[in-house]
Motif scaffolding. Structure first.
Motif, PDB file in Angstrom:
ATOM      1  N   ILE A 122       3.069  11.499   4.515  1.00  0.00           N
ATOM      2  CA  ILE A 122       2.321  12.709   4.887  1.00  0.00           C
ATOM      3  C   ILE A 122       2.825  13.250   6.216  1.00  0.00           C
ATOM      4  O   ILE A 122       3.085  14.452   6.353  1.00  0.00           O
ATOM      5  CB  ILE A 122       0.812  12.416   4.946  1.00  0.00           C
ATOM      6  N   ARG A 123       2.970  12.374   7.201  1.00  0.00           N
ATOM      7  CA  ARG A 123       3.419  12.831   8.523  1.00  0.00           C
ATOM      8  C   ARG A 123       4.824  13.438   8.457  1.00  0.00           C
ATOM      9  O   ARG A 123       5.092  14.462   9.092  1.00  0.00           O
ATOM     10  CB  ARG A 123       3.382  11.680   9.522  1.00  0.00           C
ATOM     11  N   LEU A 124       5.723  12.822   7.703  1.00  0.00           N
ATOM     12  CA  LEU A 124       7.078  13.351   7.567  1.00  0.00           C
ATOM     13  C   LEU A 124       7.063  14.719   6.892  1.00  0.00           C
ATOM     14  O   LEU A 124       7.740  15.649   7.335  1.00  0.00           O
ATOM     15  CB  LEU A 124       7.956  12.385   6.776  1.00  0.00           C
ATOM     16  N   PHE A 125       6.277  14.857   5.830  1.00  0.00           N
ATOM     17  CA  PHE A 125       6.200  16.139   5.136  1.00  0.00           C
ATOM     18  C   PHE A 125       5.672  17.223   6.072  1.00  0.00           C
ATOM     19  O   PHE A 125       6.223  18.329   6.124  1.00  0.00           O
ATOM     20  CB  PHE A 125       5.307  16.038   3.894  1.00  0.00           C
ATOM     21  N   ILE A 126       4.619  16.912   6.817  1.00  0.00           N
ATOM     22  CA  ILE A 126       4.049  17.899   7.743  1.00  0.00           C
ATOM     23  C   ILE A 126       5.066  18.259   8.818  1.00  0.00           C
ATOM     24  O   ILE A 126       5.232  19.431   9.159  1.00  0.00           O
ATOM     25  CB  ILE A 126       2.737  17.366   8.358  1.00  0.00           C
ATOM     26  N   GLU A 127       5.740  17.265   9.365  1.00  0.00           N
ATOM     27  CA  GLU A 127       6.752  17.528  10.409  1.00  0.00           C
ATOM     28  C   GLU A 127       7.841  18.458   9.897  1.00  0.00           C
ATOM     29  O   GLU A 127       8.287  19.357  10.603  1.00  0.00           O
ATOM     30  CB  GLU A 127       7.363  16.197  10.874  1.00  0.00           C
ATOM     31  N   ARG A 128       8.247  18.266   8.659  1.00  0.00           N
ATOM     32  CA  ARG A 128       9.313  19.096   8.085  1.00  0.00           C
ATOM     33  C   ARG A 128       8.833  20.465   7.645  1.00  0.00           C
ATOM     34  O   ARG A 128       9.650  21.342   7.362  1.00  0.00           O
ATOM     35  CB  ARG A 128       9.955  18.380   6.907  1.00  0.00           C
ATOM     36  N   ASN A 129       7.531  20.647   7.553  1.00  0.00           N
ATOM     37  CA  ASN A 129       6.975  21.902   7.062  1.00  0.00           C
ATOM     38  C   ASN A 129       5.986  22.489   8.062  1.00  0.00           C
ATOM     39  O   ASN A 129       4.928  22.982   7.691  1.00  0.00           O
ATOM     40  CB  ASN A 129       6.286  21.682   5.710  1.00  0.00           C
ATOM     41  N   LYS A 130       6.324  22.433   9.327  1.00  0.00           N
ATOM     42  CA  LYS A 130       5.438  22.964  10.371  1.00  0.00           C
ATOM     43  C   LYS A 130       5.139  24.435  10.130  1.00  0.00           C
ATOM     44  O   LYS A 130       5.952  25.158   9.578  1.00  0.00           O
ATOM     45  CB  LYS A 130       6.070  22.782  11.747  1.00  0.00           C
ATOM     46  N   ASN A 131       3.966  24.836  10.549  1.00  0.00           N
ATOM     47  CA  ASN A 131       3.492  26.223  10.475  1.00  0.00           C
ATOM     48  C   ASN A 131       3.243  26.680   9.044  1.00  0.00           C
ATOM     49  O   ASN A 131       3.277  27.866   8.762  1.00  0.00           O
ATOM     50  CB  ASN A 131       4.467  27.175  11.155  1.00  0.00           C
ATOM     51  N   GLY A 132       3.019  25.756   8.132  1.00  0.00           N
ATOM     52  CA  GLY A 132       2.678  26.121   6.767  1.00  0.00           C
ATOM     53  C   GLY A 132       3.829  26.659   5.952  1.00  0.00           C
ATOM     54  O   GLY A 132       3.642  27.257   4.902  1.00  0.00           O
ATOM     55  N   ASN A 133       5.047  26.446   6.409  1.00  0.00           N
ATOM     56  CA  ASN A 133       6.230  26.940   5.674  1.00  0.00           C
ATOM     57  C   ASN A 133       6.696  25.892   4.674  1.00  0.00           C
ATOM     58  O   ASN A 133       7.448  25.010   4.989  1.00  0.00           O
ATOM     59  CB  ASN A 133       7.385  27.237   6.651  1.00  0.00           C
ATOM     60  N   SER A 134       6.203  26.003   3.441  1.00  0.00           N
ATOM     61  CA  SER A 134       6.621  25.018   2.436  1.00  0.00           C
ATOM     62  C   SER A 134       7.467  25.671   1.386  1.00  0.00           C
ATOM     63  O   SER A 134       7.522  26.846   1.207  1.00  0.00           O
ATOM     64  CB  SER A 134       5.411  24.364   1.797  1.00  0.00           C
TER      65      SER A 134
ATOM     66  N   ASP B 110      -6.370  10.673  14.035  1.00  0.00           N
ATOM     67  CA  ASP B 110      -5.143  11.386  14.386  1.00  0.00           C
ATOM     68  C   ASP B 110      -4.449  11.937  13.143  1.00  0.00           C
ATOM     69  O   ASP B 110      -3.994  13.085  13.141  1.00  0.00           O
ATOM     70  CB  ASP B 110      -4.197  10.465  15.159  1.00  0.00           C
ATOM     71  N   LEU B 111      -4.390  11.156  12.081  1.00  0.00           N
ATOM     72  CA  LEU B 111      -3.788  11.632  10.840  1.00  0.00           C
ATOM     73  C   LEU B 111      -4.598  12.792  10.273  1.00  0.00           C
ATOM     74  O   LEU B 111      -4.036  13.806   9.852  1.00  0.00           O
ATOM     75  CB  LEU B 111      -3.677  10.510   9.806  1.00  0.00           C
ATOM     76  N   SER B 112      -5.912  12.667  10.286  1.00  0.00           N
ATOM     77  CA  SER B 112      -6.776  13.738   9.801  1.00  0.00           C
ATOM     78  C   SER B 112      -6.540  15.021  10.595  1.00  0.00           C
ATOM     79  O   SER B 112      -6.376  16.101  10.018  1.00  0.00           O
ATOM     80  CB  SER B 112      -8.242  13.315   9.912  1.00  0.00           C
ATOM     81  N   ASP B 113      -6.495  14.903  11.914  1.00  0.00           N
ATOM     82  CA  ASP B 113      -6.246  16.072  12.768  1.00  0.00           C
ATOM     83  C   ASP B 113      -4.874  16.666  12.499  1.00  0.00           C
ATOM     84  O   ASP B 113      -4.708  17.895  12.488  1.00  0.00           O
ATOM     85  CB  ASP B 113      -6.369  15.700  14.248  1.00  0.00           C
ATOM     86  N   CYS B 114      -3.887  15.820  12.295  1.00  0.00           N
ATOM     87  CA  CYS B 114      -2.528  16.270  12.004  1.00  0.00           C
ATOM     88  C   CYS B 114      -2.515  17.120  10.729  1.00  0.00           C
ATOM     89  O   CYS B 114      -1.887  18.185  10.686  1.00  0.00           O
ATOM     90  CB  CYS B 114      -1.619  15.057  11.862  1.00  0.00           C
ATOM     91  N   ILE B 115      -3.210  16.653   9.703  1.00  0.00           N
ATOM     92  CA  ILE B 115      -3.277  17.390   8.435  1.00  0.00           C
ATOM     93  C   ILE B 115      -3.990  18.718   8.649  1.00  0.00           C
ATOM     94  O   ILE B 115      -3.513  19.774   8.203  1.00  0.00           O
ATOM     95  CB  ILE B 115      -3.998  16.546   7.362  1.00  0.00           C
ATOM     96  N   LYS B 116      -5.107  18.696   9.352  1.00  0.00           N
ATOM     97  CA  LYS B 116      -5.891  19.919   9.572  1.00  0.00           C
ATOM     98  C   LYS B 116      -5.114  20.954  10.384  1.00  0.00           C
ATOM     99  O   LYS B 116      -5.193  22.148  10.115  1.00  0.00           O
ATOM    100  CB  LYS B 116      -7.201  19.579  10.269  1.00  0.00           C
TER     101      LYS B 116
ATOM    102  N   GLY C  98       4.064  18.109  -2.142  1.00  0.00           N
ATOM    103  CA  GLY C  98       5.278  17.847  -1.376  1.00  0.00           C
ATOM    104  C   GLY C  98       5.554  16.371  -1.184  1.00  0.00           C
ATOM    105  O   GLY C  98       6.710  15.949  -1.074  1.00  0.00           O
ATOM    106  N   CYS C  99       4.496  15.568  -1.139  1.00  0.00           N
ATOM    107  CA  CYS C  99       4.643  14.125  -0.947  1.00  0.00           C
ATOM    108  C   CYS C  99       4.673  13.354  -2.265  1.00  0.00           C
ATOM    109  O   CYS C  99       4.885  12.146  -2.260  1.00  0.00           O
ATOM    110  CB  CYS C  99       3.484  13.590  -0.104  1.00  0.00           C
ATOM    111  N   ARG C 100       4.408  14.064  -3.355  1.00  0.00           N
ATOM    112  CA  ARG C 100       4.330  13.435  -4.678  1.00  0.00           C
ATOM    113  C   ARG C 100       3.266  12.339  -4.716  1.00  0.00           C
ATOM    114  O   ARG C 100       3.500  11.219  -5.173  1.00  0.00           O
ATOM    115  CB  ARG C 100       5.694  12.901  -5.111  1.00  0.00           C
ATOM    116  N   ILE C 101       2.080  12.686  -4.170  1.00  0.00           N
ATOM    117  CA  ILE C 101       0.933  11.790  -4.216  1.00  0.00           C
ATOM    118  C   ILE C 101      -0.268  12.577  -4.733  1.00  0.00           C
ATOM    119  O   ILE C 101      -0.239  13.811  -4.784  1.00  0.00           O
ATOM    120  CB  ILE C 101       0.621  11.175  -2.824  1.00  0.00           C
ATOM    121  N   ALA C 102      -1.319  11.884  -5.089  1.00  0.00           N
ATOM    122  CA  ALA C 102      -2.522  12.530  -5.600  1.00  0.00           C
ATOM    123  C   ALA C 102      -3.222  13.320  -4.490  1.00  0.00           C
ATOM    124  O   ALA C 102      -3.272  12.865  -3.339  1.00  0.00           O
ATOM    125  CB  ALA C 102      -3.472  11.480  -6.167  1.00  0.00           C
TER     126      ALA C 102
END
Length: 74
Positions: free
Chosen positions: A62-74, A19-25, A37-41
């Protein structure tokens, strides 16, 4: 008390990692954008994409960063 069998735990954990992998993809964000954005490697994000275990706090980050940056808007 009902015990969780080892095979049930493994199946549930595998599903969580998929699920995490799919979320990232699906996020539309690159591994590098998420890592910055997450300050990780970036290798840590790549591990998550490949369904390898990461710390629960890293998964949450990772999930929080993705949620806050939906649709690739970073």
């Amino acid at each position: 008390m009902v015990e969780v069998k080892e095979d049930e735990f493994i199946m549930a954990d595998d599903a969580r990692m998929r699920d995490l992998s799919d979320c990232i993809k699906r996020s539309g964000l690159s591994v590098y954008q998420i890592a910055n954005g997450c300050r990780i490697a970036w290798k840590t994000v790549k591990k998550a994409v490949n369904c390898c275990p990461v710390h629960s706090s890293t998964e949450s980050r990772i999930r929080l960063f993705i949620e806050r940056n939906k649709n690739g808007n970073s």
